[in-house]
Scaffold this motif. Structure first.
Motif, mmCIF file in Angstrom:
data_model
loop_
_atom_site.group_PDB
_atom_site.id
_atom_site.type_symbol
_atom_site.label_atom_id
_atom_site.label_comp_id
_atom_site.label_asym_id
_atom_site.label_seq_id
_atom_site.Cartn_x
_atom_site.Cartn_y
_atom_site.Cartn_z
ATOM 1 N N SER A 194 -8.693 1.880 1.024
ATOM 2 C CA SER A 194 -7.914 1.083 -0.013
ATOM 3 C C SER A 194 -8.276 -0.412 0.396
ATOM 4 O O SER A 194 -8.979 -0.711 1.275
ATOM 5 C CB SER A 194 -6.331 1.257 0.747
ATOM 6 O OG SER A 194 -5.959 0.783 1.724
ATOM 7 N N LEU A 247 -7.055 -4.280 -0.307
ATOM 8 C CA LEU A 247 -5.999 -5.170 -0.180
ATOM 9 C C LEU A 247 -6.694 -6.571 -0.237
ATOM 10 O O LEU A 247 -7.968 -6.712 -0.273
ATOM 11 C CB LEU A 247 -5.226 -5.466 1.133
ATOM 12 C CG LEU A 247 -5.008 -3.827 1.628
ATOM 13 C CD1 LEU A 247 -4.471 -4.078 3.123
ATOM 14 C CD2 LEU A 247 -3.821 -3.282 0.832
ATOM 15 N N ARG A 305 -0.839 -11.620 1.967
ATOM 16 C CA ARG A 305 -1.768 -10.339 1.549
ATOM 17 C C ARG A 305 -1.195 -9.790 0.208
ATOM 18 O O ARG A 305 0.045 -9.936 0.143
ATOM 19 C CB ARG A 305 -1.476 -9.481 2.693
ATOM 20 C CG ARG A 305 -2.710 -8.129 2.552
ATOM 21 C CD ARG A 305 -2.814 -7.220 3.527
ATOM 22 N NE ARG A 305 -3.490 -7.734 4.594
ATOM 23 C CZ ARG A 305 -3.729 -7.198 5.827
ATOM 24 N NH1 ARG A 305 -3.324 -6.075 6.058
ATOM 25 N NH2 ARG A 305 -4.654 -7.769 6.813
ATOM 26 N N PRO A 344 -1.229 -6.288 -1.898
ATOM 27 C CA PRO A 344 0.236 -6.290 -1.717
ATOM 28 C C PRO A 344 0.743 -6.617 -0.348
ATOM 29 O O PRO A 344 0.343 -6.225 0.523
ATOM 30 C CB PRO A 344 0.805 -5.011 -2.277
ATOM 31 C CG PRO A 344 -0.372 -3.902 -1.688
ATOM 32 C CD PRO A 344 -1.667 -4.669 -1.726
ATOM 33 N N ARG A 361 3.831 -6.435 2.417
ATOM 34 C CA ARG A 361 4.712 -5.413 2.762
ATOM 35 C C ARG A 361 6.208 -5.661 2.392
ATOM 36 O O ARG A 361 7.116 -4.759 2.609
ATOM 37 C CB ARG A 361 4.487 -5.181 4.203
ATOM 38 C CG ARG A 361 3.385 -4.248 4.602
ATOM 39 C CD ARG A 361 3.303 -3.862 6.236
ATOM 40 N NE ARG A 361 2.261 -3.253 6.489
ATOM 41 C CZ ARG A 361 2.125 -1.746 6.453
ATOM 42 N NH1 ARG A 361 3.362 -1.188 6.215
ATOM 43 N NH2 ARG A 361 1.269 -1.277 6.602
ATOM 44 N N TYR A 370 5.717 -2.704 -5.313
ATOM 45 C CA TYR A 370 4.569 -2.778 -4.430
ATOM 46 C C TYR A 370 3.480 -1.967 -4.609
ATOM 47 O O TYR A 370 2.159 -2.334 -4.689
ATOM 48 C CB TYR A 370 5.185 -2.114 -2.972
ATOM 49 C CG TYR A 370 4.214 -1.889 -1.957
ATOM 50 C CD1 TYR A 370 3.636 -2.968 -1.112
ATOM 51 C CD2 TYR A 370 3.130 -0.709 -1.856
ATOM 52 C CE1 TYR A 370 2.630 -2.940 -0.114
ATOM 53 C CE2 TYR A 370 2.266 -0.802 -0.991
ATOM 54 C CZ TYR A 370 1.935 -1.801 0.033
ATOM 55 O OH TYR A 370 1.145 -1.680 0.866
ATOM 56 N N HIS A 371 3.526 -0.589 -5.355
ATOM 57 C CA HIS A 371 2.733 0.162 -5.882
ATOM 58 C C HIS A 371 1.828 -0.557 -6.934
ATOM 59 O O HIS A 371 0.542 -0.442 -7.219
ATOM 60 C CB HIS A 371 3.320 1.308 -6.306
ATOM 61 C CG HIS A 371 2.133 2.485 -6.758
ATOM 62 N ND1 HIS A 371 1.497 3.220 -5.733
ATOM 63 C CD2 HIS A 371 1.813 2.839 -8.138
ATOM 64 C CE1 HIS A 371 0.490 3.796 -6.571
ATOM 65 N NE2 HIS A 371 0.867 3.785 -8.001
ATOM 66 N N HIS A 418 1.565 -3.848 -7.382
ATOM 67 C CA HIS A 418 0.395 -4.732 -6.792
ATOM 68 C C HIS A 418 -0.820 -4.188 -6.179
ATOM 69 O O HIS A 418 -1.698 -4.909 -6.445
ATOM 70 C CB HIS A 418 1.144 -5.720 -5.642
ATOM 71 C CG HIS A 418 2.304 -6.452 -6.390
ATOM 72 N ND1 HIS A 418 2.489 -7.789 -5.769
ATOM 73 C CD2 HIS A 418 2.904 -6.482 -7.651
ATOM 74 C CE1 HIS A 418 3.507 -8.362 -6.503
ATOM 75 N NE2 HIS A 418 3.867 -7.731 -7.608
ATOM 76 N N PHE A 419 -0.327 -3.139 -5.618
ATOM 77 C CA PHE A 419 -1.566 -2.397 -4.925
ATOM 78 C C PHE A 419 -2.522 -2.137 -5.767
ATOM 79 O O PHE A 419 -3.711 -2.064 -5.668
ATOM 80 C CB PHE A 419 -0.972 -1.199 -4.116
ATOM 81 C CG PHE A 419 -2.026 -0.397 -3.540
ATOM 82 C CD1 PHE A 419 -2.891 -0.794 -2.672
ATOM 83 C CD2 PHE A 419 -2.109 0.866 -3.716
ATOM 84 C CE1 PHE A 419 -3.756 -0.257 -1.837
ATOM 85 C CE2 PHE A 419 -2.926 1.744 -3.058
ATOM 86 C CZ PHE A 419 -4.048 1.132 -2.307
ATOM 87 N N SER A 459 -4.971 -4.887 -6.733
ATOM 88 C CA SER A 459 -6.097 -5.155 -5.762
ATOM 89 C C SER A 459 -7.006 -4.102 -5.936
ATOM 90 O O SER A 459 -8.301 -4.078 -5.701
ATOM 91 C CB SER A 459 -5.626 -5.315 -4.403
ATOM 92 O OG SER A 459 -4.979 -4.277 -3.976
ATOM 93 N N GLU A 460 -6.667 -2.708 -6.197
ATOM 94 C CA GLU A 460 -7.590 -1.601 -6.264
ATOM 95 C C GLU A 460 -8.398 -1.729 -7.590
ATOM 96 O O GLU A 460 -9.655 -1.566 -7.337
ATOM 97 C CB GLU A 460 -6.935 -0.354 -6.242
ATOM 98 C CG GLU A 460 -6.119 0.292 -4.831
ATOM 99 C CD GLU A 460 -7.423 0.619 -4.203
ATOM 100 O OE1 GLU A 460 -8.357 1.389 -4.783
ATOM 101 O OE2 GLU A 460 -7.591 0.251 -3.001
#
Length: 193
Positions: free
Chosen positions: A85, A87, A103, A105, A107, A115-116, A118-119, A122-123
């Protein structure tokens, strides 16, 4: 004894109703489309490696259809072999010298769906075309600078690798420091973004 039944008024035309031409064809077409659609939805997760050559061939056929309908979900994130993954770490430096580290996303983001999302940002940054990555980096730096009132933002791409089987057997956890790799993306002056 005869019983007379009341059959109502006699219809002037006792012939069967006229057949609608094309109705049967439409029904067959809708049924065929439903079968193909459900098959495509099943083939998508089944095509994640390791899979058979038959499924991979079927995947080549249904992939454009699923992509057009935006039904091509990222099943490989979850099973059977999730990839690493990505970040995004940042350091935002204000004019008074204070530095805020974070960071994406983070925590602390809630609810989990946010959160997903935001993740996924970055992905997508890591997976985009190389000529577009600098635009992503500048956009993230501008956002972080605006959010924290910073003059300068430093960005790092953090890749989090999945532990191997031997690492798990040796007791190494998911968040072991050796499972992270940092790559410097750059330092951005917020007034130039």
């Amino acid at each position: 004894m005869e019983v007379e039944m009341d059959r109502g008024p006699e219809r002037p035309d006792a012939s069967p109703p006229p057949r609608r031409i094309g109705r049967r064809s439409l029904r067959w077409a809708v049924n065929a489309w439903l079968v193909l659609h459900v098959s495509a939805v099943i083939i998508a997760p089944a095509s994640v490696s390791p899979s058979s050559p038959l499924i991979l061939t079927a995947w080549e056929l249904v992939h454009p259809y699923l992509q057009f309908l935006y039904l091509n979900h990222g099943y490989h994130f979850f099973a059977p072999e999730p990839a690493e993954s990505t970040l995004l770490a940042f350091e935002a430096e204000r004019a008074d010298g204070t530095v805020i580290r974070g960071r994406i996303p983070g925590r602390e983001i809630a609810p989990r769906l946010l959160y997903h999302r935001h993740f996924m940002l970055s992905e997508h940054m890591a997976g985009t075309f190389p000529e577009l990555r600098e635009l992503w980096h500048r956009s993230f730096a501008k956002h972080v600078g605006t959010k924290f009132g910073a003059d300068r933002v430093r960005l790092l791409q953090v890749t989090h690798y999945m532990p191997t089987a031997w690492m798990v057997r040796d007791g190494i956890g998911l968040n072991h420091p050796e499972s992270y790799e940092d790559v410097e993306l750059g330092v951005y002056q917020c007034d130039e973004l």
